[in-house]
Design a protein around this motif. Structure first.
Motif, PDB file in Angstrom:
ATOM      1  N   LEU A 111       0.859  -1.189   0.000  1.00 44.63           N
ATOM      2  CA  LEU A 111       0.000   0.000   0.000  1.00 44.63           C
ATOM      3  C   LEU A 111       0.892   1.235   0.000  1.00 44.63           C
ATOM      4  CD1 LEU A 111      -2.704  -1.059   2.599  1.00 44.63           C
ATOM      5  CD2 LEU A 111      -2.825  -1.146   0.109  1.00 44.63           C
ATOM      6  N   GLU A 118      -8.673   5.677   1.185  1.00 42.65           N
ATOM      7  CA  GLU A 118      -9.472   5.981  -0.003  1.00 42.65           C
ATOM      8  C   GLU A 118      -8.591   6.428  -1.167  1.00 42.65           C
ATOM      9  OE1 GLU A 118     -12.319   8.944   0.975  1.00 42.65           O
ATOM     10  OE2 GLU A 118     -10.835  10.550   1.183  1.00 42.65           O
ATOM     11  N   ASN A 120      -5.533   5.415  -1.688  1.00 43.18           N
ATOM     12  CA  ASN A 120      -4.925   4.204  -2.199  1.00 43.18           C
ATOM     13  C   ASN A 120      -5.836   3.534  -3.216  1.00 43.18           C
ATOM     14  OD1 ASN A 120      -2.342   2.791  -1.285  1.00 43.18           O
ATOM     15  ND2 ASN A 120      -2.969   3.871   0.558  1.00 43.18           N
ATOM     16  N   VAL A 121      -7.109   3.426  -2.853  1.00 45.82           N
ATOM     17  CA  VAL A 121      -8.038   2.739  -3.742  1.00 45.82           C
ATOM     18  C   VAL A 121      -8.300   3.567  -4.994  1.00 45.82           C
ATOM     19  CG1 VAL A 121     -10.346   1.752  -3.924  1.00 45.82           C
ATOM     20  CG2 VAL A 121      -9.055   1.507  -1.803  1.00 45.82           C
ATOM     21  N   PHE A 123      -6.269   5.452  -6.460  1.00 46.78           N
ATOM     22  CA  PHE A 123      -5.061   5.737  -7.236  1.00 46.78           C
ATOM     23  C   PHE A 123      -5.171   5.349  -8.711  1.00 46.78           C
ATOM     24  CE2 PHE A 123      -0.935   4.894  -8.991  1.00 46.78           C
ATOM     25  CZ  PHE A 123      -0.191   5.958  -8.559  1.00 46.78           C
ATOM     26  N   VAL A 139     -14.786   4.062  -5.474  1.00 50.39           N
ATOM     27  CA  VAL A 139     -13.967   3.794  -4.292  1.00 50.39           C
ATOM     28  C   VAL A 139     -14.864   3.343  -3.158  1.00 50.39           C
ATOM     29  CG1 VAL A 139     -12.568   4.887  -2.511  1.00 50.39           C
ATOM     30  CG2 VAL A 139     -12.098   5.334  -4.914  1.00 50.39           C
ATOM     31  N   CYS A 142     -16.012  -0.231  -3.797  1.00 49.20           N
ATOM     32  CA  CYS A 142     -14.997  -1.259  -3.579  1.00 49.20           C
ATOM     33  C   CYS A 142     -14.687  -1.425  -2.102  1.00 49.20           C
ATOM     34  CB  CYS A 142     -13.722  -0.917  -4.338  1.00 49.20           C
ATOM     35  SG  CYS A 142     -13.930  -1.103  -6.086  1.00 49.20           S
ATOM     36  N   VAL A 167      -7.684  -3.647   1.758  1.00 48.02           N
ATOM     37  CA  VAL A 167      -7.520  -2.421   0.982  1.00 48.02           C
ATOM     38  C   VAL A 167      -6.777  -2.725  -0.319  1.00 48.02           C
ATOM     39  CG1 VAL A 167      -6.498  -0.124   0.951  1.00 48.02           C
ATOM     40  CG2 VAL A 167      -7.563  -0.973   3.030  1.00 48.02           C
ATOM     41  N   ARG A 171      -8.102  -1.969  -4.023  1.00 47.83           N
ATOM     42  CA  ARG A 171      -7.334  -1.158  -4.955  1.00 47.83           C
ATOM     43  C   ARG A 171      -7.180  -1.852  -6.305  1.00 47.83           C
ATOM     44  NH1 ARG A 171      -1.260   0.350  -3.330  1.00 47.83           N
ATOM     45  NH2 ARG A 171      -1.100  -1.900  -3.527  1.00 47.83           N
ATOM     46  N   ALA A 174     -10.606  -1.916  -8.130  1.00 49.67           N
ATOM     47  CA  ALA A 174     -11.195  -0.626  -8.475  1.00 49.67           C
ATOM     48  C   ALA A 174     -11.007  -0.277  -9.950  1.00 49.67           C
ATOM     49  CB  ALA A 174     -10.619   0.462  -7.592  1.00 49.67           C
TER      50      ALA A 174
ATOM     51  N   LEU B 192      -1.322  -0.284 -11.934  1.00 50.58           N
ATOM     52  CA  LEU B 192      -2.653   0.311 -11.848  1.00 50.58           C
ATOM     53  C   LEU B 192      -2.870   1.335 -12.945  1.00 50.58           C
ATOM     54  CD1 LEU B 192      -2.985   0.678  -8.002  1.00 50.58           C
ATOM     55  CD2 LEU B 192      -4.331  -0.797  -9.469  1.00 50.58           C
TER      56      LEU B 192
END
Ligand SMILES: Nc1ncnc2c1ncn2[C@@H]1O[C@H](COP(=O)(O)OP(=O)(O)OP(=O)(O)O)[C@@H](O)[C@H]1O
Ligand SMILES: Nc1ncnc2c1ncn2[C@@H]1O[C@H](COP(=O)(O)OP(=O)(O)OP(=O)(O)O)[C@@H](O)[C@H]1O
Ligand SMILES: [Mg+2]
Ligand SMILES: [Mg+2]
Lengths: 382, 291, 266, 320, 382
Positions: A111, A118, A120-121, A123, A139, A142, A167, A171, A174, B192
């Motif tokens: 992470l 939030e 992080n997710v 991103f 976010v 998820c 988390v 992530r 998401a 990502l």
């Protein structure tokens, strides 16, 4: 947070979330003779493996067998020394990770320590320049899905191990990737939440049938429940792969049988390759048993007889049934189950049964049974 | 620069730490604070033996001092900003775009710390001076009579020289902190879908904040106190406080005035330093919980 | 690992080369060329010569280089011990007192070297402490000027060190001393080396204070270089500069090869 | 023990190799067995250091230029000592209280870049021409001995301090900036970075070998007289010297006939002893350069009386 | 490395190693009203719990329930805001970790990155100034025990996740602590090696009966197999504790029942508190069932009937047996087992049975049975 609540949360999230289904075309993963080495040490040796679009493939194998390494190669974090990697139609061997459209959960989560949960997710979504409102909604969705809605404002270091892992999962999900790479994504979670996460993943896959998943796990229940196919690694090599049920029911090698489901392996000699009805006859010590026939084995050959611990029962069942007499040598209560180790014909054999009301004491001798169709043969390999 | 907050949880006070600070504190007190105190005392007492601020008053109202103060601040701020930007760019490439010899290059840049700073000014006169390589070449090429590049004997010359000399002070902590960024974080960010710019902005930069803070404050202190470069560029518009201290103390037997300016100089350094820390804390560090 | 595309990498290298070239290579090259220059009044020197090197080797250079090296090592070692000690001790202190102490250990870097030299000369040329005219005076000056940097470097390293390793060491029965020696210090070794390199490099280039306090027979190389440059003897000072830089670089590169096993890079 | 002697000196006589100081120090050590420890710095810096160290003096002998030697004497940093050869030195050049004597004679001058300027500027006024913008630099009065002497020279050339300051204020437009050192300017002139700078004849003459584009000249003031200011290197015995006897021996040695005879040959300086008349080429050369230039010896006592005010005014007028 | 080899390794190590037995006296652990907070956030709320000398206590609970925090408090890594912690007779609340004589495995391993595997393991011994030869021997022994003998010269970053975890275990055991604190020590290991490590731990405890173990795990099989007693945490509070079997068989609360073994909980009403034979009678929808009696419940009270999924069978067994009719709603094959979800009397009920040869299809209706003594009552709590 009560697990019950978590599960409810999860359910409503999924019920509400129609956003999972995505018009993207599925894309499989292909390893073509991929070798990865650290310095001179070859850790992954010429792996060739194809994962069909929309398939869930579980990757299992002992600690250190290069499962993580294989995943990292797909993600593009390590560059194969040789071989090609495909995602969909594209050869991605030379593509940077960010162009590969993958979601990934790594073993130690990674992470971003300076971002709140939030962020992080969010991103990956922000990296794709999604609209602010959409990001926010997604976010929230998820995080609800992994039961972490109450922690949006925390920093990773303020979370417990399992919370961090959840988390990390949120992530990865998401970004709605085409390919999902999961490296032991549930290892830090308790059975309850693990179960519900597993259901979530299954449901997610239902909603997005084109999502291809490569899933590393140590938990064979996870592998068998979720995966369409399973690949078994050992010492950096792929040693077996196939549809989950087939691999479990008819393990091709001793290693596969032992590793997946901890089968009993009894040394037998083939007496008759075809005893009719698709059965064969083998000799274990002094007695002769009926088992599923396996083509290609010649009479007189030494084989291993593979019987799953729960394939052995105290009462006869299935036709035709074999009977052995065993002496109880060890006994272990595991809550759900009783594990009994018996000695028969000079070998140890383990059976698992529903908790016994009056467990036999050590040294007691009693008959055990197994159906011929639960017993498969494996050629003894060096 | 030691920008860690006390951990949210106090470590058990198994052993009180106070006594351990005393030895280095004592050492520094004798070797540094005692002389410093003498300077401050001198600035307050002067030749007369009674406390007075008259020397300060005289110094602070002189145009020379005010100009020098302004120059010092402007040059220090501009040079520090330059160091931060340049250092960050160089460190990024050195750390994340691996190429053979990167480590040696980093050491090479370090060597600049070891050069007496005036030498950079000296070499600049060869390069950018009105009769330097650049100007002569340009004059030949463009057929002009006057040197076209004329910044050396201005604040810009000093700033450029200071950027050259002090960027290593930003570079080193940056390289150190970059080496501690977990590779998995960058990998995940990349997977990502984040491209290099976004990773730099959102993953690397936040992780580099303590290093930038450390390097930046160092630069600010060093540029505020830089002496050799200013001494050698020795142009009209770039006289700074340290130069004034030197002039007064050494050249004109006016030790009291020198001490006043020195004290003012120290005050300025500390003020700039504190301001910088505050700004960083306010606008960046707090997010990472780093300050 | 950040830039994956070839063109991106090449672009990054080009940018780097440009900046590095203009800002670092050019000045160094000029000094290096000047050290060989006979005369230099046009774009390039009129002719090259080894005469400066020949003279440098014959002059007091070797003595001055030795002085610089010894001073640098001694001052850096003291600064390393004091700075590390202070940084470690400060970890046990919280709240306002920590902030104050942090600044206290930083103040030396906020004082112009000229003022430091002046202050030392004034303070230690009279009782109770008489140091003027001794080598200690130079070492003290260099120590004072570099201690804050060592302190800063080490505290930065400690700040980045997660608590888990030390906690684990303690749980395994390591007393504070043992833990310090076998876990904390090894883990911050990169920072200790960086701190030492930095203060050594600073010390090798120190001029402002040294000029004011150096005792007879203990003239450092920068003072020598300054004297030459100040008398207009540019080429010879460039020669000495090149030698100074080479000596320093050699030491720094040597230090950078001290194995730091904590390095986490793959 | 007394086998060493420490000398603090303004820079100028230890440049290059061979140089006069080192030659004489070696000879001195050979003759007496006393080792010489040498520290050099700017002409003001050495005095300042001596001043700071007065509670624990390290130096035995001080050499510096006017008016810093006079300052040192006034601050009580010297002790009276009459060296052996003192009677051969003109009384006017010696300190009345016997604190110091000249050791090497020297005079101010100006230098120009002969590559950039075909002929030297004639008058001080010429230096105000726009073409000299940022091409002129002189060492700062009060910081360097040469710069201080130049200030006096301008005062005298323009007839009064007021006129002198007015000129310097005007010159500031072309002046590149302050410089604590004079020696450095030669190289800048040689390179063409500067066209005109100040200097002293001993140093400049020595530097011309390395800086072939440099030539000396003496601009004239409104009154049309070419002159140079005498700025001898003075030598004196430090008050509280740790090795006074060795110090005295060293002073005697440096003022000896033999040593003085080498001054022009090795260091392009003028001997102070009247009984020494060098025959070497350098000496002839120096004479040729100085032909038609009058020598002015300022009343340094007077100078230091108003020195602080003059410097303050200089800073105000020129803004530096 | 083949898992088989690992196991053999382990066995021989234990056979050879007599050094485990140690003359040290056992020392228990006592939490006395321990509260831990991060800033204002109370994460562990007045925990009181005693672990007897020589006992193995498993600490389970959902992710984020403060299990790790409790362990860290014993180790001395966090200081309780209030309350005392005892190890043996000593109050260690104010003692530094190094004086507590503990061995610990933390969730993220925290191997010393600058030390090779063998130096990591030797660390604690060297800190105690043990003789060189002894250290060497013991390190070899511990590494053999966790199957890492081949990796002594590696740095932690050169190991896979599971390998790192095994080194962490070896490091904690090497010092022969009086108290062993394990935070999910086997989470990164595959079933094979996890099983053998579990056996090792059991054997280790046999050899050192005075060793007190506090074991955090997510795996209830681990907890039930290894632990004498189990403590269940929830939201920073201890919600239940007791001997493993008792806690499993008769969970005191709904949460305990759900969390430990995922029991079926059916809403029933008590019809007769004592129906003879230690049984009670309850009503589920339209039918009436015989269950184990629970003292203190009054007739008419709403309760939860707790039946373990494997307590339900397709054939009657045990006396007296209850019968229900269920409609198959879901079906999951998990390798070892089949999990069948049925609907009966308007509630869902899950049963687990040995893999079925011909699994019933969805919607099929068939009778299921459970023995009265497998069904316990839990008072419905808010
Ligand atoms: N940086 C490295 N240098 C050398 N060897 C390495 C490095 N990283 C991993 N290895 C080795 O490569 C092998 C495969 O590692 P990998 O992490 O892929 O295993 P894994 O199958 O994921 O194991 P686990 O289940 O324990 O996580 C291991 O034997 C490991 O020791
Ligand atoms: N530094 C911290 N600041 C604030 N809250 C924290 C911090 N560390 C942990 N917490 C919180 O304390 C609670 C308990 O954390 P702990 O690590 O003890 O849980 P755990 O039971 O070990 O969970 P897991 O099974 O997921 O490892 C969690 O809700 C977590 O978010
Ligand atoms: Mg792995
Ligand atoms: Mg935990």
């Amino acid at each position: 947070m009560a697990p019950g609540a978590v599960i409810d949360d999860v359910r409503s999230a999924v019920r509400a979330g129609s956003s999972w289904s995505s018009p993207k075309l599925g894309s499989g993963i292909g390893f073509e003779d991929v070798t990865v080495s650290y310095g001179k040490l070859v850790v992954l040796a010429s792996l060739s493996l194809t994962i069909e679009p929309g398939e869930i493939m579980a990757l299992i194998g002992p600690s250190g067998s290069a499962k993580t390494t294989a995943l990292r190669a797909v993600a593009g974090f390590v560059r194969p020394a040789s071989g090609r990697i495909r995602i969909g139609e594209r050869d991605v061997t030379d593509l940077p990770p960010h162009a590969r459209d993958i979601g990934m959960v790594v073993q130690n989560y990674a992470l971003f320590p300076h971002m709140r949960v939030e962020d992080n997710v969010a991103f990956g979504l922000r990296a794709r320049r999604e609209a602010k409102e959409a990001v926010k909604q997604r976010v929230a969705e998820c995080l609800r899905m992994v039961g972490m809605s109450a922690y949006t404002q925390r920093y990773p270091r303020e979370l417990s191990g399992g919370q961090q892992q959840r988390v990390a999962i949120a992530r990865a999900l998401a970004v709605r990737p085409r390919v999902l790479l999961l490296d032991e994504p549930l290892s830090a979670l308790d059975a309850q939440i693990r179960h519900s996460m597993l259901q979530e993943l299954a449901r997610l896959h239902e909603a997005m049938p084109s999502l291809t998943v490569l899933y590393v796990t140590h938990d064979q229940t996870e592998a068998l429940t979720l995966a369409d196919r399973i690949a078994i690694m050992r010492d950096g090599r792929l040693v077996a792969s196939g549809p989950s049920q087939a691999l479990y029911r008819e393990p091709p090698t001793r290693f596969a049988a032992e590793f997946l489901g901890r089968a009993n392996l009894l040394p037998v000699t083939l007496e008759a390759a075809d005893a009719g009805d698709g059965l064969a006859r083998v000799r274990l010590g002094e007695i002769s048993l009926l088992v599923k026939a396996r083509p290609g084995l010649s009479v007189g050959r030494d084989c291993l007889l593979c019987i799953r611990p729960h394939g052995i029962a105290m009462r006869p069942g299935g036709r035709p049934s074999n009977e052995l007499t065993g002496v109880v040598r060890a006994m272990q209560w595991q809550g759900d189950l009783h594990s009994v180790t018996l000695e028969t014909q000079g070998v140890l054999i383990r059976m698992i049964c529903a908790p016994l009301r009056d467990p036999p004491s050590l040294g007691v001798r009693f008959p055990i049974h197994f159906a011929a169709e639960d017993a498969t043969l494996i050629p003894e390999d060096a | 620069m030691t920008s860690i907050a006390a951990p949210a949880i106090r470590r058990t006070s198994f052993n009180t730490g106070w006594q351990w600070v005393l030895p280095p504190l004592f050492f520094l007190s004798v070797l540094f604070f005692y002389p410093l105190a003498l300077i401050v005392r001198e600035s307050l007492l002067g030749h007369g033996r009674s406390l007075s601020l008259s020397h300060y008053d005289a110094v602070f109202t002189s145009g020379l001092f005010q100009d020098a103060l302004l120059h010092t601040i402007v040059i220090a701020l501009a040079a520090s900003a330059g160091c931060l930007v340049l250092g960050f760019v160089l460190a990024l490439v050195l750390s994340f775009v691996a190429f053979p010899g990167a480590r040696l290059l980093a050491r090479l840049i370090d060597t600049f710390i070891a050069l007496p700073t005036f030498l950079v000014a000296l070499s600049f006169t060869f390069i950018y001076g009105s009769a330097g390589i650049l100007n002569i070449s340009l004059m030949h090429l463009l057929h002009v009579r006057l040197p076209p590049v004329d910044f050396l004997y201005s604040a810009w010359g000093v700033i450029l020289a200071e950027v050259t000399v002090y960027t290593p002070f930003v570079l080193r902590p940056l390289l150190a902190s970059f080496s501690l960024i977990e590779p998995a974080q960058i990998e995940i960010a990349n997977s990502l879908g984040a491209g290099p710019w976004r990773i730099i902005r959102q993953v690397i930069l936040p992780a580099a904040i303590p290093a930038l803070l450390a390097g930046g404050s160092l630069c600010l202190l060093l540029t505020t106190n830089e002496f050799g470069i200013v001494l050698f560029i020795s142009a009209k518009g770039v006289i700074t406080l340290p130069l004034l201290v030197y002039d007064q103390a050494v050249q004109e037997f006016d030790y009291t005035t020198a001490c006043v300016i020195a004290a003012a100089n120290i005050g300025l350094s500390l003020t700039l330093y504190s301001l910088y820390r505050m700004i960083i804390t306010r606008f960046g560090g707090f997010r990472a919980g780093l300050v | 690992m950040l830039v994956w595309s070839r063109s991106g990498r090449i672009g990054a290298w080009l940018l780097f080369s440009l900046l590095f070239g203009v800002i670092y290579v050019l000045p160094v090259a000029v000094i290096a060329i000047a050290s060989f220059a006979g005369q230099w009044n046009g774009v390039l020197p009129s002719h090259l010569t080894f005469a400066h090197y020949a003279r440098a080797v014959h002059s007091s250079l070797s003595a001055e280089l030795r002085v610089s090296l010894i001073t640098g090592v001694m001052a850096s070692a003291v600064a390393l011990v004091v700075g590390t000690w202070a940084a470690l001790a400060l970890r046990k202190i919280y709240g306002a007192s920590r902030l104050v102490l942090d600044i206290v250990f930083f103040i030396p870097s906020a004082v112009p070297s000229v003022s430091v030299g002046l202050g030392l000369l004034v303070a230690f040329s009279r009782p109770p402490i008489l140091l003027n005219g001794t080598i200690a005076m130079v070492v003290v000056a260099h120590f004072v000027l570099t201690s804050a940097f060592t302190y800063g470097n080490v505290s930065a390293g400690l700040a980045r060190l997660g608590p888990e390793f030390e906690q684990m060491a303690e749980s395994l029965g390591a007393r504070p001393g043992y833990r310090l020696r076998h876990v904390t210090l090894p883990l911050i070794t990169p920072y200790l080396i960086a701190a030492f390199s930095l203060s050594f490099a600073l010390s090798m280039g120190e001029l402002g204070a040294t000029m004011m306090v150096y005792p007879p027979g203990w003239r450092t190389l920068p003072v020598g270089i300054f004297a030459l440059a100040d008398r207009g003897d540019i080429f010879e000072s460039a020669t000495l500069t090149v030698l100074l830089a080479c000596a320093t670089l050699a030491v720094l590169v040597g230090l950078s090869y001290i194995p730091t096993r904590a390095a986490s890079r793959r | 023990h007394s086998a060493v002697v420490t000398i603090y000196s303004a820079d100028g006589l230890h440049d290059g190799s061979p140089n006069w100081y080192q030659t004489e120090f070696d000879a001195f050590t050979k003759a007496t067995g006393i080792k010489v420890q040498y520290i050099e710095a700017g002409s003001a810096v050495v005095v300042d250091r001596l001043n700071q160290e007065k509670f624990n003096p390290q130096a035995d002998v001080l050499v510096t230029l006017p008016p810093f030697m006079q300052e040192a004497a006034a601050e009580g940093l010297l002790q009276p000592f009459t060296p052996a050869g003192a009677d051969h030195i003109p009384a006017a050049e010696k300190d009345k209280r016997g604190m110091f004597v000249p050791m090497v004679d020297d005079y101010t001058d100006f230098i120009y870049d002969k590559a950039a300027l075909p002929r030297p500027p004639k008058t001080f006024k010429d230096l105000l021409e726009p073409k000299f913008k940022n091409k002129i630099q002189y060492s700062t009065p009060g910081e360097a001995g040469d710069g201080t002497a130049m200030l006096l020279q301008v005062f005298r050339a323009f007839g009064s301090k007021d006129a002198g300051f007015a000129y310097l204020k005007a010159l500031q437009v072309n002046n590149l900036g302050p410089s604590s050192s004079t020696g450095r300017l030669t190289e800048l002139v040689n390179k063409g970075e500067l066209w005109v700078a100040n200097g002293d004849i001993q140093m400049n003459a020595a530097q011309i070998a390395q800086n072939p584009n440099v030539r000396v000249f003496w601009p004239v003031g409104p009154h049309g007289k070419r002159f140079a200011v005498a700025i001898p290197y003075y030598i004196g015995l430090v008050h509280g010297a740790p090795h006074p006897n060795a110090g005295k021996k060293l002073i005697d040695f440096l003022l000896s006939r033999n040593a003085q005879a080498q001054v022009s040959r090795i260091a392009w300086g003028f001997p102070v002893r009247q009984d020494v008349q060098p025959k070497d080429k350098n000496y002839e050369q120096l004479h040729k350069m100085m032909q038609g230039v009058a020598v002015w010896v300022p009343d340094w006592k007077l100078v230091i009386q108003s020195f602080k005010q003059d410097l303050a005014r200089y800073q105000r007028e020129t803004g530096s």
